[in-house]
Write a protein that holds these residues in place. Structure first.
Motif, short mmCIF file in Angstrom:
data_model
loop_
_atom_site.label_atom_id
_atom_site.label_comp_id
_atom_site.label_asym_id
_atom_site.label_seq_id
_atom_site.Cartn_x
_atom_site.Cartn_y
_atom_site.Cartn_z
N ALA A 146 0.85 -1.19 0.00
CA ALA A 146 0.00 0.00 0.00
C ALA A 146 0.89 1.24 0.00
O ALA A 146 1.86 1.31 0.76
CB ALA A 146 -0.92 0.01 1.22
N THR A 147 0.55 2.20 -0.84
CA THR A 147 1.34 3.43 -0.92
C THR A 147 0.43 4.64 -0.99
O THR A 147 -0.70 4.56 -1.48
CB THR A 147 2.26 3.43 -2.16
OG1 THR A 147 1.45 3.28 -3.35
CG2 THR A 147 3.28 2.32 -2.10
N ARG A 148 0.95 5.77 -0.48
CA ARG A 148 0.32 7.07 -0.73
C ARG A 148 1.39 7.94 -1.38
O ARG A 148 2.40 8.29 -0.75
CB ARG A 148 -0.19 7.72 0.56
CG ARG A 148 -1.50 7.12 1.03
CD ARG A 148 -2.33 8.09 1.86
NE ARG A 148 -2.87 9.19 1.05
CZ ARG A 148 -3.81 10.04 1.48
NH1 ARG A 148 -4.31 9.90 2.70
NH2 ARG A 148 -4.25 11.01 0.70
N GLY A 149 1.16 8.25 -2.64
CA GLY A 149 2.17 8.96 -3.39
C GLY A 149 3.42 8.10 -3.48
O GLY A 149 3.39 6.93 -3.88
N ALA A 150 4.56 8.67 -3.07
CA ALA A 150 5.83 7.94 -3.10
C ALA A 150 6.09 7.19 -1.80
O ALA A 150 7.10 6.50 -1.68
CB ALA A 150 6.97 8.91 -3.38
N ASP A 151 5.19 7.31 -0.82
CA ASP A 151 5.40 6.71 0.50
C ASP A 151 4.76 5.32 0.59
O ASP A 151 3.58 5.16 0.27
CB ASP A 151 4.81 7.59 1.60
CG ASP A 151 5.40 8.97 1.61
OD1 ASP A 151 6.58 9.12 1.21
OD2 ASP A 151 4.68 9.92 2.00
N ARG A 152 5.53 4.36 1.03
CA ARG A 152 4.96 3.04 1.29
C ARG A 152 4.42 3.01 2.71
O ARG A 152 5.09 3.44 3.66
CB ARG A 152 6.02 1.95 1.12
CG ARG A 152 5.46 0.55 1.35
CD ARG A 152 6.39 -0.53 0.84
NE ARG A 152 5.82 -1.84 1.05
CZ ARG A 152 6.36 -2.98 0.60
NH1 ARG A 152 7.49 -2.92 -0.10
NH2 ARG A 152 5.78 -4.14 0.83
N LEU A 153 3.19 2.51 2.86
CA LEU A 153 2.56 2.44 4.17
C LEU A 153 2.95 1.14 4.86
O LEU A 153 2.80 0.05 4.29
CB LEU A 153 1.03 2.52 4.04
CG LEU A 153 0.49 3.75 3.28
CD1 LEU A 153 -1.03 3.70 3.25
CD2 LEU A 153 0.98 5.04 3.91
N ASP A 154 3.42 1.25 6.07
CA ASP A 154 3.85 0.09 6.85
C ASP A 154 2.65 -0.46 7.62
O ASP A 154 2.38 -0.06 8.75
CB ASP A 154 4.98 0.49 7.81
CG ASP A 154 5.53 -0.71 8.59
OD1 ASP A 154 5.30 -1.86 8.14
OD2 ASP A 154 6.16 -0.50 9.63
N LEU A 155 1.93 -1.39 7.00
CA LEU A 155 0.69 -1.92 7.57
C LEU A 155 0.89 -3.34 8.08
O LEU A 155 1.61 -4.14 7.47
CB LEU A 155 -0.43 -1.91 6.52
CG LEU A 155 -0.75 -0.58 5.85
CD1 LEU A 155 -1.87 -0.77 4.82
CD2 LEU A 155 -1.13 0.48 6.88
N THR A 156 0.22 -3.66 9.18
CA THR A 156 0.17 -5.04 9.65
C THR A 156 -0.75 -5.83 8.72
O THR A 156 -1.53 -5.25 7.94
CB THR A 156 -0.38 -5.11 11.08
OG1 THR A 156 -1.76 -4.73 11.06
CG2 THR A 156 0.41 -4.20 12.02
#
Length: 229
Positions: A146-156
């Protein structure tokens, strides 16, 4: 849109199952007794029929046997409270695709429905996307990313499953009971705040660092993922 026939005489169960299937993007016709269910099965085209075994008028076995004798190709999934091996064998020998014993979690039913739809010609056009996007949010199911823009979201894993459920139904409010069932495979308990805690943690990663908020609370109802003005 995939069209399902649900033949279930218990009104509460029929309402719950039909709502869940519609939220999953399917069209659902409901019959509350055996004769009505058989009539619909023989006169309309369905990708799948979900039949309770014990029904007023005609039981599910008779419906399936009659439909097969009439050359109806519609795949059938049986629902029943009876767990006898003989009953399961009987249904499968009559031509049922699958057999689910009550009580069951809706998430299991939905998984089995999707398997049947993919398996047969009736489900040839049913293909669930593997990538979803909303604003600058992107969710890749195959890569589990999962990403927002260039950021990857660190999700469980549970946060990812929760986000996947919400983005698949963008713009549709998901009740807490549906979230609890499909993400945690549990019946909703009003004394349990697992959903609220998970939403709060997901929101902290998904929305708090960004100006555009995507995850919204609909007070007294549930949660929705959408772009708001």
């Amino acid at each position: 849109m995939t069209k399902i026939l649900l033949v279930e005489d218990q009104a509460t169960a029929a309402a719950y199952l039909s709502q869940g299937l519609r939220e999953a993007g399917m069209t659902v016709d409901v019959a509350s007794n055996g004769p009505d269910g058989l009539h619909r099965l023989l006169t309309e085209h369905y990708a799948l029929a979900i039949l309770d075994v014990m029904l007023p008028g005609l039981d599910g076995w008779t419906i399936l046997d009659t439909a097969r004798r009439a050359a109806s190709p519609t795949p059938v999934l049986f629902l029943t409270a009876r767990d006898d091996v003989e009953d399961r064998v009987r249904g499968l020998e009559l031509g049922a695709e699958d057999y689910l014993v009550k009580p069951f979690a809706f998430s299991e039913l939905l998984a089995r429905v999707r398997v049947i739809l993919r398996r047969g010609d009736a489900g040839a056009n049913f293909k669930e996307p593997t990538r979803y996007e909303l604003a600058d949010l992107a969710l890749d199911l195959l890569k589990h990313r999962a990403t927002r823009g260039a950021d990857r979201l660190d999700l469980t894993p549970k946060e990812f499953a929760l986000l996947a459920l919400l983005i698949k139904r963008t713009g549709e409010v998901q009740p807490r009971a549906v979230i609890a069932d499909q993400v945690w495979d549990m019946n909703f308990d009003s004394d349990t705040n697992v959903v609220e805690v998970a939403i709060r943690r997901l929101r902290a990663k998904l929305d708090d660092p960004y100006p555009v908020k995507l995850l919204h609370t609909v007070r007294g109802v549930g949660y929705v993922l959408e772009i708001r003005d």
